[in-house]
Design a protein around this motif. Sequence first.
Motif, short mmCIF file in Angstrom:
data_model
loop_
_atom_site.label_atom_id
_atom_site.label_comp_id
_atom_site.label_asym_id
_atom_site.label_seq_id
_atom_site.Cartn_x
_atom_site.Cartn_y
_atom_site.Cartn_z
N VAL A 33 0.85 -1.19 0.00
CA VAL A 33 0.00 0.00 0.00
C VAL A 33 0.89 1.24 0.00
N ILE A 34 0.71 2.09 -1.00
CA ILE A 34 1.44 3.37 -1.04
C ILE A 34 0.57 4.41 -0.35
N ILE A 35 1.19 5.25 0.48
CA ILE A 35 0.43 6.29 1.16
C ILE A 35 1.25 7.57 1.21
N GLY A 36 0.57 8.71 1.16
CA GLY A 36 1.27 9.98 1.26
C GLY A 36 0.29 11.14 1.35
N VAL B 135 -0.74 14.77 -0.02
CA VAL B 135 -0.58 15.36 -1.35
C VAL B 135 0.19 16.68 -1.32
N LYS B 136 0.64 17.08 -2.49
CA LYS B 136 1.42 18.31 -2.66
C LYS B 136 0.68 19.52 -2.09
N GLY B 137 1.41 20.35 -1.36
CA GLY B 137 0.83 21.56 -0.78
C GLY B 137 0.38 21.38 0.65
N ASP B 138 0.45 20.15 1.17
CA ASP B 138 -0.01 19.86 2.53
C ASP B 138 1.11 19.12 3.27
N ILE B 139 1.46 19.60 4.47
CA ILE B 139 2.56 18.98 5.21
C ILE B 139 2.07 18.29 6.48
N HIS B 140 0.76 18.06 6.61
CA HIS B 140 0.22 17.39 7.79
C HIS B 140 0.37 15.87 7.65
N ASP B 141 0.76 15.21 8.74
CA ASP B 141 0.99 13.77 8.63
C ASP B 141 0.41 12.95 9.77
N ILE B 142 -0.33 13.56 10.70
CA ILE B 142 -0.84 12.80 11.85
C ILE B 142 -1.75 11.66 11.39
N GLY B 143 -2.78 12.00 10.62
CA GLY B 143 -3.72 10.98 10.15
C GLY B 143 -3.04 9.95 9.28
N LYS B 144 -2.17 10.41 8.39
CA LYS B 144 -1.45 9.50 7.49
C LYS B 144 -0.61 8.52 8.30
N ASN B 145 0.06 9.01 9.32
CA ASN B 145 0.92 8.14 10.12
C ASN B 145 0.11 7.08 10.88
N ILE B 146 -1.05 7.48 11.38
CA ILE B 146 -1.90 6.52 12.08
C ILE B 146 -2.33 5.41 11.12
N GLY C 91 5.56 10.15 2.68
CA GLY C 91 5.69 11.37 3.47
C GLY C 91 4.64 12.42 3.12
N VAL C 92 5.06 13.70 3.19
CA VAL C 92 4.14 14.80 2.97
C VAL C 92 4.56 15.62 1.74
N VAL D 218 -2.78 -0.59 -4.21
CA VAL D 218 -3.57 0.39 -3.45
C VAL D 218 -2.74 1.66 -3.23
N LEU D 219 -3.39 2.81 -3.43
CA LEU D 219 -2.76 4.11 -3.20
C LEU D 219 -3.66 4.92 -2.28
N GLY D 220 -3.11 5.34 -1.13
CA GLY D 220 -3.86 6.17 -0.18
C GLY D 220 -3.38 7.61 -0.23
N LEU D 221 -4.31 8.53 -0.48
CA LEU D 221 -4.00 9.96 -0.56
C LEU D 221 -4.61 10.70 0.63
N SER D 222 -3.78 11.47 1.34
CA SER D 222 -4.24 12.20 2.51
C SER D 222 -4.15 13.70 2.28
N ALA D 223 -5.14 14.44 2.81
CA ALA D 223 -5.12 15.91 2.78
C ALA D 223 -5.86 16.43 4.00
N LEU D 224 -5.28 17.44 4.64
CA LEU D 224 -5.95 18.05 5.79
C LEU D 224 -6.43 19.46 5.48
N LEU D 225 -5.75 20.11 4.54
CA LEU D 225 -6.11 21.49 4.19
C LEU D 225 -7.15 21.49 3.07
N ASN D 226 -8.18 22.32 3.25
CA ASN D 226 -9.28 22.36 2.27
C ASN D 226 -8.82 22.63 0.85
#
Length: 207
Positions: A88-91, A93-104, A120-121, A139-147
């Motif tokens: 599973v690849i996870i990261g 996305v560009k422009g966002d440096i938050h990683d709490i949820g991704k790390n969990i 990473g971020v 599988v590719l997981g994409l995370s974003a915290l900023l709207n």
Amino acid sequence: MSELAKALTDLEENKVYQLVDEKIKNGVSPLDIIAECNEGMVGVGNLFSSGEYFLSQLIFSAEIFKNIMQQLEPLMPKSDAGDSASKVIIGTVKGDIHDIGKNIVANLLRGSGFDVIDLGVDVSAEKFVETVRETGARVLGLSALLNFTYPEMKNVVDALTEAGLRDKVTVIIGGAPCNEQVREFTGADYYAEDAVTGVNICKKIYQ
């Protein structure tokens, strides 16, 4: 809820570490310990969702969980790194440096036996595409915290399509701005409302 899960939900840091040490000494499987911690993190998430816990408590629980994972990682059974079905690849996305949820999510996936490739971020669409091509991960997981960064998820999906890889990988999105409407906009396959849901989706895909 087990004693360990409750201690983690209650953010009793020293008690959590003590219980984990005892379980390791008593020969409890690392995966069983993680399952209990997972239950505790779900409890924290529920308290956060209901407004009883704030972001600071969520961050604190993630830090405790991260420390537990670092302790357990050397004891965990190794998955077959050559099996693309386990990857599973996870990261974030560009422009966002938050990683709490991704790390969990990454830690829970590793605890469930997946071979996680954490990019990473602030990850570019090109980097996601390159990693999918090189690893054969399904599988590719994409995370974003900023709207304002969720449109970058669409860029990643579009880039996968342009590279001829879209039909070879299942895309899961998650993070604060995400919902079913965002999933439709981005063209992703799944939206995970929390870390546990994300892990369960991965398990469902690989049944």
